[in-house]
Structures are given as C-alpha cells and as structure tokens.
Design an enzyme around this catalytic site. Structure first.
Site, PDB file in Angstrom:
ATOM      1  N   ARG A  27      32.582  21.392   5.868  1.00  0.00           N
ATOM      2  CA  ARG A  27      31.786  20.327   5.256  1.00  0.00           C
ATOM      3  C   ARG A  27      31.381  19.336   6.336  1.00  0.00           C
ATOM      4  O   ARG A  27      31.730  19.497   7.496  1.00  0.00           O
ATOM      5  CB  ARG A  27      32.504  19.663   4.071  1.00  0.00           C
ATOM      6  CG  ARG A  27      33.994  19.614   4.065  1.00  0.00           C
ATOM      7  CD  ARG A  27      34.607  18.751   5.128  1.00  0.00           C
ATOM      8  NE  ARG A  27      34.055  17.419   5.129  1.00  0.00           N
ATOM      9  CZ  ARG A  27      34.056  16.601   6.158  1.00  0.00           C
ATOM     10  NH1 ARG A  27      34.592  16.970   7.329  1.00  0.00           N
ATOM     11  NH2 ARG A  27      33.527  15.400   6.104  1.00  0.00           N
TER      12      ARG A  27
ATOM     13  N   ALA B 148      27.694  16.934   7.154  1.00  0.00           N
ATOM     14  CA  ALA B 148      26.280  17.329   7.253  1.00  0.00           C
ATOM     15  C   ALA B 148      25.946  18.173   8.503  1.00  0.00           C
ATOM     16  O   ALA B 148      25.368  19.259   8.379  1.00  0.00           O
ATOM     17  CB  ALA B 148      25.407  16.078   7.179  1.00  0.00           C
TER      18      ALA B 148
ATOM     19  N   ASP C  70      24.663  11.688   5.370  1.00  0.00           N
ATOM     20  CA  ASP C  70      24.224  13.032   4.963  1.00  0.00           C
ATOM     21  C   ASP C  70      22.719  13.139   4.950  1.00  0.00           C
ATOM     22  O   ASP C  70      22.155  14.225   5.055  1.00  0.00           O
ATOM     23  CB  ASP C  70      24.784  13.376   3.582  1.00  0.00           C
ATOM     24  CG  ASP C  70      26.238  13.783   3.719  1.00  0.00           C
ATOM     25  OD1 ASP C  70      27.084  12.882   3.819  1.00  0.00           O
ATOM     26  OD2 ASP C  70      26.497  14.997   3.798  1.00  0.00           O
TER      27      ASP C  70
HETATM   28  O1  MRU Z   1      31.233  16.066   1.054  1.00  0.00           O
HETATM   29  P1  MRU Z   1      31.367  16.084   2.547  1.00  0.00           P
HETATM   30  O2  MRU Z   1      32.774  16.060   3.027  1.00  0.00           O
HETATM   31  O3  MRU Z   1      30.537  17.189   3.173  1.00  0.00           O
HETATM   32  O4  MRU Z   1      30.695  14.709   2.967  1.00  0.00           O
HETATM   33  C1  MRU Z   1      30.655  14.363   4.319  1.00  0.00           C
HETATM   34  C2  MRU Z   1      30.137  13.011   4.561  1.00  0.00           C
HETATM   35  O5  MRU Z   1      29.746  12.292   3.657  1.00  0.00           O
HETATM   36  C3  MRU Z   1      30.040  12.589   5.985  1.00  0.00           C
HETATM   37  O6  MRU Z   1      30.223  11.218   6.103  1.00  0.00           O
HETATM   38  C4  MRU Z   1      28.635  12.939   6.510  1.00  0.00           C
HETATM   39  O7  MRU Z   1      28.343  14.281   6.245  1.00  0.00           O
HETATM   40  C5  MRU Z   1      28.510  12.688   7.945  1.00  0.00           C
HETATM   41  S1  MRU Z   1      29.459  13.851   8.850  1.00  0.00           S
HETATM   42  C6  MRU Z   1      29.171  13.688  10.493  1.00  0.00           C
END
Ligand code: MRU
Length: 332
Positions: A44, A46, A229
């Site tokens: 997970r 982004a 994201d």
């Molecule tokens: O649901 P997730 O764990 O994929 O969400 C991740 C986030 O919200 C992070 O803060 C975002 O992707 C930035 S990661 C460098």
C-alpha cells in the site's frame, strides 16, 4: 532494502498486513496476484501501488505466449483493466498503468514493459531522495515532526516521502524526533511507521489519533509532515484523519507540510471530483480479529479525506517546494 523487487520472473514484496509481528516476503507471479495484493493491502501507499501496478503489467508481458503484437496488447489491456479497479484514490496507480501502456504501445516489446517498470522503481527512490533534500530545508535541529499514516519506505520503493524528509534532515546532522499517529482503522502509523523508524534507529513516539489536539496544545509538535494519495487543484487527498491533523495544526500555528512526488499531482480534478475509497465495515468494527462493535451496527469507512490547500503551508516535491498559492493559481 527495497519494498518491492523483480526476481527471475516474479515480483517479491513484504506482506505489510503481517508487519510488525512477522516479516513475510511473498511472490507475485502474475498481474492478478499484484491486483489482489493491492486490494488486500499487502502492499500500500500511493507510490508503491503505482510501481507494483507497473510490475504487474511487466509480469503479463514477460510471461506472455502471444506471437502477434495485437495479442500481447490485448493481454496487457486486460491486466490493466483489472489493476485499475483495485483502489480508486491514489492517482499513482493510474499514472503508472498509463505510463507502461504507452511504452508498450510505442515499442510493443515484452522487454520494454519490464524495463519501464524497473525504471519507475529506480526513479521512485531517486525522487524520494530529492524530495527529502528539499524538505529537509524546512526542518530545524531539535524539531519534533508529527506524521499520520505511513508515508515511509514501506509506502514507496525505498526511503519514503514524508519520512524521507525526516531521514534527509537526520542525514544532514539534525536531531529530529517523530510522533506517529496510530491511524485507525488500518493502523499504518502504529504498525508500519513505528516499525520502520525503530528499525532505522529514528526516535518515534506513538499516539492514538485522538491525542493529536492534546500533544499540539502542549507544545510537543513543531511541524507536521504527511504524504498524499492525490493532490487535486484545491486539496490534498490523504489517509483518513489527515484533515483533522491539518485543522488542529492550523489552530495551533504549526506548519503543515505535504511531501509527495509530481506523479501524485492530479491537476485535471478538484475535490468535488474526488473518489474516496470506501472500505469494508469490518476494518472499523474490529481491531485485528477481535470484534469491538455490536453485530449489525451501521458503519462508515472512508479510507481517505480531503484537506483543502488553505491548510497546507507547502507541498514538498522532487522539483522543489511548492506553495499552495502556486497550486491554487493553476486552478483558475
Ligand atoms: O491506504 P493506504 O495505506 O494505501 O494509504 C496510504 C496513505 O494515505 C499515504 O499517506 C499516502 O499514500 C502517501 S505514501 C508515500
């Protein structure tokens, strides 16, 4: 150590659902495996989701038995369709798929799809290091940085975005400590941010999400740095709870920074178009395998929220530090 790697025709990742208790490496043999891993959040964050999708397409191309160019493209399009449906909010997913598909279209070679995925993985590390250097300018010796969710090496190929800024400041010799919000319901802060910072010897204190106002009011936080994201023309879409942190930071006069690569920018949309992923009620009614809410209760579980750019003091990118005014100007 990279979070994702290509090894002899398979893609290997650390299963993030098992961290911090177990470090389990899993092999993904085809693009469906990658799609499932993204959906189930074995990987997970982004930037990592984007690179994984690129590797998913590389797996399709690499193992294809198609003899004709059109047949290979058909297979790639089918894989791309499945990957696109995994998670809707992180724009890096769509950016990465479009990039590999364009490359495949131009070259129609199996090797090129893999080379493009490898290039994207390498670029991600490079971009994070550049972002870290720019962001470190905003961090002073002795700062306590509050972060939400996990925007670290585990959310990227390596180094991280928000945590990359912390790492870069520490590499410059600054003394920096982190406060990590636990990040209900999936606990990325408690499980992943604490795990990777402790592994690297970076001081971290864990708080529950409900303690943010308290620690800020007590003067225990100097800066907030979070990831994103999707950055649309008027807002930042990031893990649920980010908006609460931003409003509290504004109330207490604490700078609120977002660290994200240019691939997270979505200048074609505004917050009104935002598609916020709604995840299973089970994530809210349970903590781990233990049910904490009564059977049959109605649940809301948006995975992300929307922080208007007015609350953001700067967006740290690999190209430099952007003020919200610059991003908002492009809105017109
Ligand atoms: O649901 P997730 O764990 O994929 O969400 C991740 C986030 O919200 C992070 O803060 C975002 O992707 C930035 S990661 C460098």
């Amino acid at each position: 150590m990279r979070t994702i790697e290509w090894k002899d025709g398979v893609v290997v990742i650390v299963d993030q659902t098992k961290l911090p208790n177990e470090v389990v490496w899993v092999e993904m043999k085809n693009s469906d495996d990658v799609a499932s891993a993204i959906k189930e959040m074995k990987l997970r964050g982004a930037p990592l989701i984007g690179v994984a999708a690129a590797y998913g397409l590389a797996l399709t191309a690499f193992h294809s038995k198609a003899e004709k160019r059109e047949d290979l493209m058909k297979e790639l399009k089918m894989s791309a369709e499945v990957l696109r449906k995994t998670r809707p909010t992180a724009v890096n997913l769509f950016w990465a798929i479009d990039r590999v598909m364009k490359r495949a279209q131009e070259t129609l070679g199996t090797k090129e799809a893999l080379a493009e995925a490898q290039r994207m993985a390498d670029e991600d590390v490079e971009v994070n290091r550049k972002m870290g250097k720019h962001g470190a300018e905003l961090i002073e010796d002795g700062d306590v940085v509050l972060t939400h969710c996990n925007a670290g090496s585990l959310a990227t190929v390596d180094y991280g975005t928000a945590l990359g800024v912390v790492r870069a400041a520490i590499e410059e010799g600054k003394n920096v400590k982190v406060i990590a919000c636990e990040t209900r319901p999936r606990l990325q802060g408690a499980r992943l941010t604490c795990f990777e910072l402790m592994r690297d010897g970076i001081p971290v204190t864990l708080i529950s999400d409900t303690m943010v106002g308290y620690v800020m009011s007590k003067g225990l936080v100097d800066k907030v740095v979070v990831g994103a994201d999707r950055i649309v023309r008027d807002a930042v879409l990031n893990k649920i709870g980010t908006y609460n942190v931003a409003v509290l930071a504004s109330e207490h006069g604490i700078p609120f920074y977002v660290a994200a690569p240019m691939s997270t920018m979505d200048q074609s949309s505004t917050s009104e178009d935002a598609i916020i992923e709604e995840r299973s009620p089970h994530e809210v009614t349970n903590i781990g395998s233990e049910r904490i809410a009564p059977e049959g209760v109605k649940v809301l579980n948006p995975a992300f929220d929307i922080t208007p750019l007015e609350y953001v003091d700067a967006v740290i990118t690999e190209e430099g530090i952007l003020t919200p005014e610059v991003i908002l100007k492009q809105k017109k």
